[in-house]
Design an enzyme around this catalytic site. Structure first.
Site, mmCIF file in Angstrom:
data_model
loop_
_atom_site.group_PDB
_atom_site.id
_atom_site.type_symbol
_atom_site.label_atom_id
_atom_site.label_comp_id
_atom_site.label_asym_id
_atom_site.label_seq_id
_atom_site.Cartn_x
_atom_site.Cartn_y
_atom_site.Cartn_z
ATOM 1 N N ASN A 209 -5.272 1.207 46.889
ATOM 2 C CA ASN A 209 -5.133 0.274 48.006
ATOM 3 C C ASN A 209 -5.543 0.933 49.312
ATOM 4 O OD1 ASN A 209 -2.696 1.511 49.320
ATOM 5 N ND2 ASN A 209 -1.842 1.106 47.291
ATOM 6 N N ASP A 277 1.863 -1.388 42.433
ATOM 7 C CA ASP A 277 2.902 -2.020 41.625
ATOM 8 C C ASP A 277 2.589 -1.930 40.140
ATOM 9 O OD1 ASP A 277 4.594 -2.890 43.712
ATOM 10 O OD2 ASP A 277 3.107 -4.419 44.233
ATOM 11 N N LYS A 287 -15.591 6.848 29.868
ATOM 12 C CA LYS A 287 -15.925 5.798 30.827
ATOM 13 C C LYS A 287 -16.193 4.485 30.083
ATOM 14 C CE LYS A 287 -19.339 4.520 34.230
ATOM 15 N NZ LYS A 287 -20.730 4.674 34.618
ATOM 16 N N PRO A 304 6.821 2.610 37.890
ATOM 17 C CA PRO A 304 8.217 2.828 38.305
ATOM 18 C C PRO A 304 8.359 2.564 39.791
ATOM 19 C CG PRO A 304 7.095 4.933 37.956
ATOM 20 C CD PRO A 304 6.156 3.854 37.480
ATOM 21 N N LYS A 337 14.778 -7.221 50.178
ATOM 22 C CA LYS A 337 14.328 -5.955 49.575
ATOM 23 C C LYS A 337 15.411 -4.886 49.657
ATOM 24 C CE LYS A 337 10.028 -5.850 49.480
ATOM 25 N NZ LYS A 337 8.640 -5.861 49.899
ATOM 26 N N LYS A 341 16.367 -3.103 46.203
ATOM 27 C CA LYS A 341 16.046 -1.681 45.974
ATOM 28 C C LYS A 341 17.277 -0.792 46.055
ATOM 29 C CE LYS A 341 11.390 -2.272 46.667
ATOM 30 N NZ LYS A 341 10.247 -1.693 45.991
HETATM 31 O O1 C5P Z 1 8.342 -3.753 46.701
HETATM 32 P P1 C5P Z 1 7.509 -3.283 47.814
HETATM 33 O O2 C5P Z 1 6.279 -2.542 47.358
HETATM 34 O O3 C5P Z 1 7.187 -4.277 48.865
HETATM 35 O O4 C5P Z 1 8.468 -2.235 48.541
HETATM 36 C C1 C5P Z 1 8.006 -1.366 49.478
HETATM 37 C C2 C5P Z 1 8.876 -0.144 49.532
HETATM 38 O O5 C5P Z 1 9.153 0.337 48.231
HETATM 39 C C3 C5P Z 1 8.198 1.012 50.220
HETATM 40 O O6 C5P Z 1 9.193 1.810 50.803
HETATM 41 C C4 C5P Z 1 7.515 1.745 49.088
HETATM 42 O O7 C5P Z 1 7.279 3.089 49.411
HETATM 43 C C5 C5P Z 1 8.533 1.576 47.977
HETATM 44 N N1 C5P Z 1 7.968 1.510 46.641
HETATM 45 C C6 C5P Z 1 8.173 2.566 45.763
HETATM 46 N N2 C5P Z 1 7.695 2.489 44.479
HETATM 47 C C7 C5P Z 1 7.036 1.387 44.053
HETATM 48 C C8 C5P Z 1 6.814 0.316 44.938
HETATM 49 C C9 C5P Z 1 7.292 0.417 46.219
HETATM 50 O O8 C5P Z 1 8.766 3.568 46.166
HETATM 51 N N3 C5P Z 1 6.596 1.351 42.825
#
Ligand code: C5P
Length: 396
Positions: A209, A277, A287, A304, A337, A341
């Site tokens: 990204n 994600d 390849k 994860p 969130k 989280k």
């Molecule tokens: O779920 P989302 O990606 O919007 O959440 C963002 C937050 O979660 C950020 O702090 C990002 O660093 C963390 N994150 C993570 N591991 C992932 C996805 C997001 O630590 N796989």
């Protein structure tokens, strides 16, 4: 700070004007500034401005009889606690890397027995030139400290790394070297994640990204500036490792998680990384070939969640901070969130605002279980410094 003094060497470059602001910041903090202005520097700022702000005379001539009578260059080089070169030109770097003593600035730098901090400022191609990079390596090996340069638009119209660090960032790098800075996070271990992750599709293709890593790097740097012991777990970025920070480079989300877990126990975790994600289920060893069957179907599996995992860990840091880049209903999503989280704060930023993603500014809101704090739009470096202060207050 009254007894502390720096020798400020102002080299030639358009960034010399920032040396005036740096002088003002230092004087305001009670630090003495003894300025040396090179001949090239004097093309950009006048001795009068520098002298007025420094409240001291300006030294520029190696062979001035008056200067030598009042204070020789050896004495000058020892009369301060730290030598700061801002802006540092490619020429000044080359001179010190090779031990030249051809003018007052280079002679003083060679003669000093005090730490030296350089804030380089030059055209991106000059900065990237192998000769400058060799000199940088040499100077680092010799113990010279660096702040910046930063990436951005240059006065010459080009874009890239070479802009001098902002006066406040140089000031922040100076204070710990003078030993007078407040170090409220001394002894605290911090994990910062930054940058994107890169998930292999096959040995040559990636799923990644646009995260530049700038905000995470600035936060790591600001926390280190407050004395924290910082491990910066970074996905692939083009940024140099901030001074005083342990950088652990990783590529995938799973590597990022493993590096974070290896850095536990910690007092604070700040997850700024834009973690992918999903990742392709299997990356394969060869390849992928274009075939008659049309484009391949990629099966994605979930990565994860590092933030959620750290929040649940038995060695959970006392303060866990996540970031949320949202394009709509930013604060409501951030609050949701926080719960999902299990972290303590969500720093929400609206990436629908042009220039936020990959840019130099950020407008954020800190969402905690106690409420929301909205901050006006400011430079990412400033966001980082204020956030680091806010974190230090929380841990008091
Ligand atoms: O779920 P989302 O990606 O919007 O959440 C963002 C937050 O979660 C950020 O702090 C990002 O660093 C963390 N994150 C993570 N591991 C992932 C996805 C997001 O630590 N796989």
């Amino acid at each position: 700070m009254d007894q502390k003094r720096i020798l400020l060497i102002v080299g030639g470059g358009i960034a010399a004007y920032k040396a005036l602001e740096l002088t003002r910041l230092l004087r305001k903090a009670g630090v003495g500034v003894r300025p040396i202005l090179t001949a090239a520097g004097a093309q950009f700022v006048t001795p009068l401005s520098l002298s007025a702000l420094a409240e001291d005379r300006v030294y520029s001539d190696l062979f001035s009889l008056t200067d030598e009578a009042e204070m020789g260059h050896i004495e000058l080089s020892r009369s301060a606690d730290l030598a700061v070169v801002a802006p540092t030109t490619a020429d000044l770097m080359a001179k010190l890397a090779h031990g030249h003593a051809s003018d007052l600035a280079s002679t003083t730098l060679l003669a000093t027995d005090k730490p030296v901090l350089m804030a380089p400022a030059m055209n991106v191609r000059m900065w990237e030139h192998p000769a400058t990079q060799r000199n940088l390596d040499q100077l680092r090996r010799d113990g010279v400290r660096f702040v910046g340069p930063e990436e951005g638009a240059m006065a010459c119209g080009e874009y890239g790394q070479g802009r001098m660090a902002e006066p406040q960032a140089i000031f922040d790098a100076i204070m710990p070297l003078l030993g007078g800075a407040a170090r409220p996070l001394a002894g605290k271990r911090v994990i910062v994640t930054a940058g994107p992750t890169a998930e292999p599709i096959d040995p040559v293709r990636l799923l990644t990204n646009r995260s530049s890593g700038k905000q995470g790097y600035a936060i790591a740097s600001a926390l280190a500036g407050l004395g924290a012991d910082v491990t910066l777990v970074s996905g692939p970025t083009a940024l140099p490792a901030p001074a005083g920070v342990r950088r652990v480079p990783v590529e995938t989300a799973r590597e990022m998680l493993a590096a974070c877990e290896a850095a536990l126990p910690a007092d604070i975790a700040v997850c700024v990384a834009a973690v992918a994600d999903w990742r392709p289920e299997s990356a394969g060893t060869g390849k992928m070939k274009k075939g008659s069957g049309g484009p391949p179907q990629l099966t994605l599996v979930e990565n994860p969640d590092i933030l959620a995992t750290l929040s649940k860990d038995s060695r959970r840091p006392r303060l866990v901070v996540g970031f949320a880049a949202e394009t709509d209903d930013v604060e409501a999503h951030a609050a949701a969130k926080l719960e999902k989280k299990g972290c303590d704060w969500i720093v929400a930023n609206d990436v629908s605002v042009e220039g936020t993603m990959g840019g130099d500014e950020n407008a954020i809101a800190i969402v905690t279980r106690g409420g929301i704090e909205r901050w006006e739009r400011m430079a990412k470096g400033e966001v980082a410094r204020r956030l680091a202060q806010r974190i230090a207050e929380e841990l008091k």
